[in-house]
Design a protein around this motif. Structure first.
Motif, PDB file in Angstrom:
ATOM      1  N   THR A   1      85.147  71.401  -9.851  1.00 57.61           N
ATOM      2  CA  THR A   1      84.491  72.691  -9.597  1.00 57.61           C
ATOM      3  C   THR A   1      83.528  72.483  -8.428  1.00 57.61           C
ATOM      4  O   THR A   1      83.873  71.812  -7.469  1.00 57.61           O
ATOM      5  N   ASN A   2      82.336  73.029  -8.519  1.00 54.81           N
ATOM      6  CA  ASN A   2      81.326  72.824  -7.480  1.00 54.81           C
ATOM      7  C   ASN A   2      80.298  71.774  -7.875  1.00 54.81           C
ATOM      8  O   ASN A   2      79.432  71.411  -7.088  1.00 54.81           O
ATOM      9  N   THR A   3      80.398  71.289  -9.119  1.00 56.96           N
ATOM     10  CA  THR A   3      79.378  70.414  -9.691  1.00 56.96           C
ATOM     11  C   THR A   3      79.976  69.070 -10.075  1.00 56.96           C
ATOM     12  O   THR A   3      81.017  69.036 -10.753  1.00 56.96           O
ATOM     13  N   PRO A   4      79.355  67.953  -9.708  1.00 53.51           N
ATOM     14  CA  PRO A   4      79.882  66.633 -10.065  1.00 53.51           C
ATOM     15  C   PRO A   4      80.031  66.483 -11.583  1.00 53.51           C
ATOM     16  O   PRO A   4      79.149  66.876 -12.356  1.00 53.51           O
ATOM     17  N   GLY A   5      81.147  65.926 -12.009  1.00 51.61           N
ATOM     18  CA  GLY A   5      81.378  65.675 -13.421  1.00 51.61           C
ATOM     19  C   GLY A   5      81.905  66.857 -14.210  1.00 51.61           C
ATOM     20  O   GLY A   5      82.318  66.704 -15.367  1.00 51.61           O
ATOM     21  N   GLU A   6      81.907  68.031 -13.620  1.00 50.40           N
ATOM     22  CA  GLU A   6      82.361  69.233 -14.316  1.00 50.40           C
ATOM     23  C   GLU A   6      83.846  69.459 -14.057  1.00 50.40           C
ATOM     24  O   GLU A   6      84.351  69.188 -12.982  1.00 50.40           O
ATOM     25  N   LYS A   7      84.572  69.973 -15.093  1.00 53.73           N
ATOM     26  CA  LYS A   7      85.990  70.290 -14.962  1.00 53.73           C
ATOM     27  C   LYS A   7      86.205  71.783 -15.124  1.00 53.73           C
ATOM     28  O   LYS A   7      85.505  72.447 -15.879  1.00 53.73           O
ATOM     29  N   PHE A   8      87.211  72.306 -14.420  1.00 57.03           N
ATOM     30  CA  PHE A   8      87.521  73.735 -14.472  1.00 57.03           C
ATOM     31  C   PHE A   8      88.027  74.142 -15.854  1.00 57.03           C
ATOM     32  O   PHE A   8      87.729  75.221 -16.360  1.00 57.03           O
ATOM     33  N   ASN A   9      88.841  73.277 -16.467  1.00 54.26           N
ATOM     34  CA  ASN A   9      89.240  73.377 -17.878  1.00 54.26           C
ATOM     35  C   ASN A   9      89.929  74.696 -18.225  1.00 54.26           C
ATOM     36  O   ASN A   9      89.558  75.365 -19.190  1.00 54.26           O
ATOM     37  N   LYS A  10      90.940  75.059 -17.442  1.00 52.68           N
ATOM     38  CA  LYS A  10      91.724  76.256 -17.730  1.00 52.68           C
ATOM     39  C   LYS A  10      93.154  75.840 -18.105  1.00 52.68           C
ATOM     40  O   LYS A  10      93.885  75.318 -17.278  1.00 52.68           O
TER      41      LYS A  10
END
Length: 326
Positions: free
Chosen positions: A243-252
């Motif tokens: 996404t736009n943030t380190p460590g974050e996943k879009f998760n769709k």
């Protein structure tokens, strides 16, 4: 006058044919012709193909279709338990043409660049050779341009560009030093040629890959390179993407009404591209193929279409949802 009318008619007919081709086919026209008239996938029988990112999605389905045609495989990813399942599926798909030692499962993190040589040596030690490297491991992204943190740009480029380039150079030098008519393939994306909204870093990474591998194609080093560009494909790619943030996943996850190209069909077209050593191939379902074609060759029309459709509908098409969905 008759001659001018004939020329005008031919021009109109040409564009009508082009429209039909890129609206109704699920690949570029060359790949479509090769699927009918080119070398069959079975021409790869007995070859050693290393697929990174082979535990799921396009990588998994590519392994299955190659195994069906008797191709020896190295399957690598971080998820060794998933790879073992893929191996069993490949052995079943091979209908006895492959034995267990014909499929090497290798746990590998592409980001461990200092260990790439160790992984490469393991493949050579097992098979005594390598014919095709398929760089399939990578992650996508969904984020607005202005919100992306620079660390995300760096992390995505490390995985989708620098790790791929490093492993490919090892393969290239092996092919050259051992006089192997080798083949290096990279899974790119239609975003490698046409920039779509809300994937700035991913788009830039794929553009970078095209720069690297088109240069390789032009250097005439005796090794073939294939750039394969899937359009939106129904895999779990969006679950893992940045996404736009380190460590974050879009998760769709993949939806039940998903209209994207199936992973199985994408893998089949990929295997045809490998068998025929195409420099560049792409695949996808309508209307994305048509939009892609327009985007490549008529950039002003592309901008018009994006403005007419709007970013929300562009995202819907990319994510397998109907126009107007929220």
């Amino acid at each position: 006058m008759f001659l001018l009318s004939l020329v005008g008619f031919c021009v109109i007919l040409y564009y009508i044919v082009q429209f039909c081709i890129f609206y109704y086919l699920d690949s570029d026209f060359e790949l479509y012709l090769l699927s009918k008239l080119g070398k069959p996938i079975s021409s790869l029988k007995g070859k050693v193909v290393w697929i990174t990112g082979a535990s799921s999605g396009i990588g998994r389905d590519l392994a299955l279709i190659l195994a069906k045609h008797g191709v020896r495989l190295c399957l690598s990813s971080r998820k060794v338990s998933d790879l073992m399942k893929v191996k069993q599926e490949c052995l079943t798909a091979s209908a006895g043409s492959l034995q267990s030692n014909n499929i090497l499962v290798m746990q590998m993190d592409m980001l461990e660049i200092d260990d790439h040589q160790k992984y490469f040596d393991k493949v050579i030690d097992h098979f005594k050779t390598l014919d095709v490297l398929v760089n399939n491991a990578g992650r996508s992204q969904r984020a607005e341009w202005n919100t992306i943190q620079l660390k995300v740009d760096r992390e995505l480029f490390e995985l989708d560009v620098f790790a791929v380039v490093n492993l490919s150079r090892l393969a290239l030098n092996y092919f050259i030093e051992n006089s192997v008519k080798g083949h290096i393939a990279v899974t790119s994306s239609i975003t490698g040629l046409v920039a779509f909204p809300n994937s700035a870093t991913y788009t830039a990474a794929k553009h970078a890959l095209h720069g690297y591998f088109e240069t390789l194609q032009n250097e005439a080093l005796g090794v073939d390179a294939t750039i394969f560009c899937p359009g939106p494909t129904a895999t779990n790619f969006l679950q893992e993407c940045f996404t736009n943030t380190p460590g974050e996943k879009f998760n769709k996850p993949v939806g039940t009404d998903d209209k994207r190209l199936t992973s199985e069909r994408c893998a089949e077209l990929y295997a045809i591209a490998l068998a025929n050593r195409t420099p560049f191939s792409w695949a996808g379902t309508r209307p994305m193929n048509f939009i892609f074609y327009i985007g490549c060759y008529y950039p002003n029309v592309r901008r018009f279409l994006i403005n007419v459709l709007g970013i929300a509908n562009i995202d819907n098409l990319r994510n397998g949802r109907p126009l107007g969905a929220r």
